[in-house]
Scaffold this motif. Sequence first.
Motif, PDB file in Angstrom:
ATOM      1  N   PHE A 109      -0.224  -3.647  -3.960  1.00  0.00           N
ATOM      2  CA  PHE A 109      -0.955  -2.724  -4.829  1.00  0.00           C
ATOM      3  C   PHE A 109      -0.305  -1.336  -4.819  1.00  0.00           C
ATOM      4  CE2 PHE A 109      -4.278  -5.791  -3.584  1.00  0.00           C
ATOM      5  CZ  PHE A 109      -4.674  -6.202  -4.851  1.00  0.00           C
ATOM      6  N   PRO A 110      -0.501  -0.584  -5.890  1.00  0.00           N
ATOM      7  CA  PRO A 110       0.119   0.755  -5.979  1.00  0.00           C
ATOM      8  C   PRO A 110      -0.797   1.879  -5.498  1.00  0.00           C
ATOM      9  CG  PRO A 110      -0.802   0.191  -8.100  1.00  0.00           C
ATOM     10  CD  PRO A 110      -1.148  -0.959  -7.161  1.00  0.00           C
ATOM     11  N   TRP A 111      -1.753   1.569  -4.613  1.00  0.00           N
ATOM     12  CA  TRP A 111      -2.750   2.570  -4.231  1.00  0.00           C
ATOM     13  C   TRP A 111      -2.123   3.866  -3.705  1.00  0.00           C
ATOM     14  CZ3 TRP A 111      -6.051   0.156  -6.771  1.00  0.00           C
ATOM     15  CH2 TRP A 111      -6.483  -1.141  -6.521  1.00  0.00           C
ATOM     16  N   ASN A 112      -1.049   3.745  -2.945  1.00  0.00           N
ATOM     17  CA  ASN A 112      -0.460   4.946  -2.339  1.00  0.00           C
ATOM     18  C   ASN A 112       0.162   5.877  -3.381  1.00  0.00           C
ATOM     19  OD1 ASN A 112       1.519   3.026  -2.854  1.00  0.00           O
ATOM     20  ND2 ASN A 112       2.892   3.822  -1.277  1.00  0.00           N
ATOM     21  N   ARG A 113       0.387   5.370  -4.601  1.00  0.00           N
ATOM     22  CA  ARG A 113       0.949   6.217  -5.666  1.00  0.00           C
ATOM     23  C   ARG A 113      -0.144   7.020  -6.392  1.00  0.00           C
ATOM     24  NH1 ARG A 113       5.976   3.874  -7.092  1.00  0.00           N
ATOM     25  NH2 ARG A 113       6.800   2.922  -5.178  1.00  0.00           N
ATOM     26  N   LYS A 126      -4.708  -5.614 -10.897  1.00  0.00           N
ATOM     27  CA  LYS A 126      -4.276  -4.293 -10.431  1.00  0.00           C
ATOM     28  C   LYS A 126      -3.009  -4.360  -9.588  1.00  0.00           C
ATOM     29  CE  LYS A 126      -8.865  -2.163 -10.440  1.00  0.00           C
ATOM     30  NZ  LYS A 126      -9.902  -1.478  -9.644  1.00  0.00           N
ATOM     31  N   SER A 127      -2.569  -5.540  -9.254  1.00  0.00           N
ATOM     32  CA  SER A 127      -1.390  -5.655  -8.398  1.00  0.00           C
ATOM     33  C   SER A 127      -0.121  -5.378  -9.181  1.00  0.00           C
ATOM     34  CB  SER A 127      -1.315  -7.052  -7.783  1.00  0.00           C
ATOM     35  OG  SER A 127      -1.184  -8.037  -8.783  1.00  0.00           O
ATOM     36  N   THR A 128       0.890  -4.872  -8.487  1.00  0.00           N
ATOM     37  CA  THR A 128       2.182  -4.577  -9.118  1.00  0.00           C
ATOM     38  C   THR A 128       3.303  -5.422  -8.521  1.00  0.00           C
ATOM     39  OG1 THR A 128       2.433  -2.748  -7.548  1.00  0.00           O
ATOM     40  CG2 THR A 128       1.565  -2.215  -9.722  1.00  0.00           C
ATOM     41  N   THR A 149       4.280  -7.146   2.742  1.00  0.00           N
ATOM     42  CA  THR A 149       3.733  -6.107   1.866  1.00  0.00           C
ATOM     43  C   THR A 149       3.784  -4.728   2.524  1.00  0.00           C
ATOM     44  OG1 THR A 149       1.443  -6.295   2.683  1.00  0.00           O
ATOM     45  CG2 THR A 149       2.120  -7.789   0.896  1.00  0.00           C
TER      46      THR A 149
END
Length: 289
Positions: A109-113, A126-128, A149
Amino acid sequence: SLSEDIVYKVKEQTKKLAKALNVKGLMNVQFAVKNDEIYIIEVNPRASRTVPFVSKSIGYPLAKIASKIIIGKKLKEIVPEVFNIKETHPASDFWDKNVKMYSIKEVVFPWNRFPEVDPLLGPEMKSTGEAMGIDKDFGLAFWKAQAATGLLLPESGNVFISVADKDKPAVLEIAKKLKSLGFIILATKGTFKFLTENNVEAQLVSKLSEERPNIVDKIRNGEVQLIINTPSGKRERSDAYYIRRAAVEHKVPYFTTIRGAYAAAVAIQCYKEKGIDVKPIQEIFGGKN
């Protein structure tokens, strides 16, 4: 975790769908199983990003096989070429073979962005990206998938547990397993009371809405190595948002389901007992393309 009967029925329904839709090549089917009842969510006559995952899982190049089928070749013609054999065998002899390996797909997932986005899952995609773990042992396959991951499951430290009332009985076994592996259990009031009443030693920690230092403070201070949280209710969801964000920012493994948490506990146990054995995928499947 599926019974042989359910697996058989899924295979049969897939065959019937392919024949009814006259699909030549690849087909993507999504099934759901609840209380041993099989439901078909959707069927798409196309490839998906699951195809390379399944190909690596079974050791056969499904895209190559499908491409030959699409241009008019028969499966019985392809079998000798793909499996590098001269004699003729029914294709089912190969598709139904038992590889005896666990292949686990984990999403990236791109949560940290996106620092303000709530890392909460829902029906949207929502996954990249995706990662994969393969091993003869389920726990080690799960550990590898998590590591791929970027999240390394801890070997020791503090585990924060805060679960909804409906999940408390199920989390007991997980807490006992983690305790036996040497972890210290941190829990909020309700979960702390349940665990201690069931002879699982735990340390009480404050919620975000209570006095400090609270659970988010502890995560930010590096005092939490694993999080198990199944939120319920408006206040808990608000607290859980900050816990989730802190977990993402500080790269703390975070599980919001009992099944995921149990898999993580099993993976940690397997890793501590056996360690990791890494092999090229070609070696796993005997050098097949």
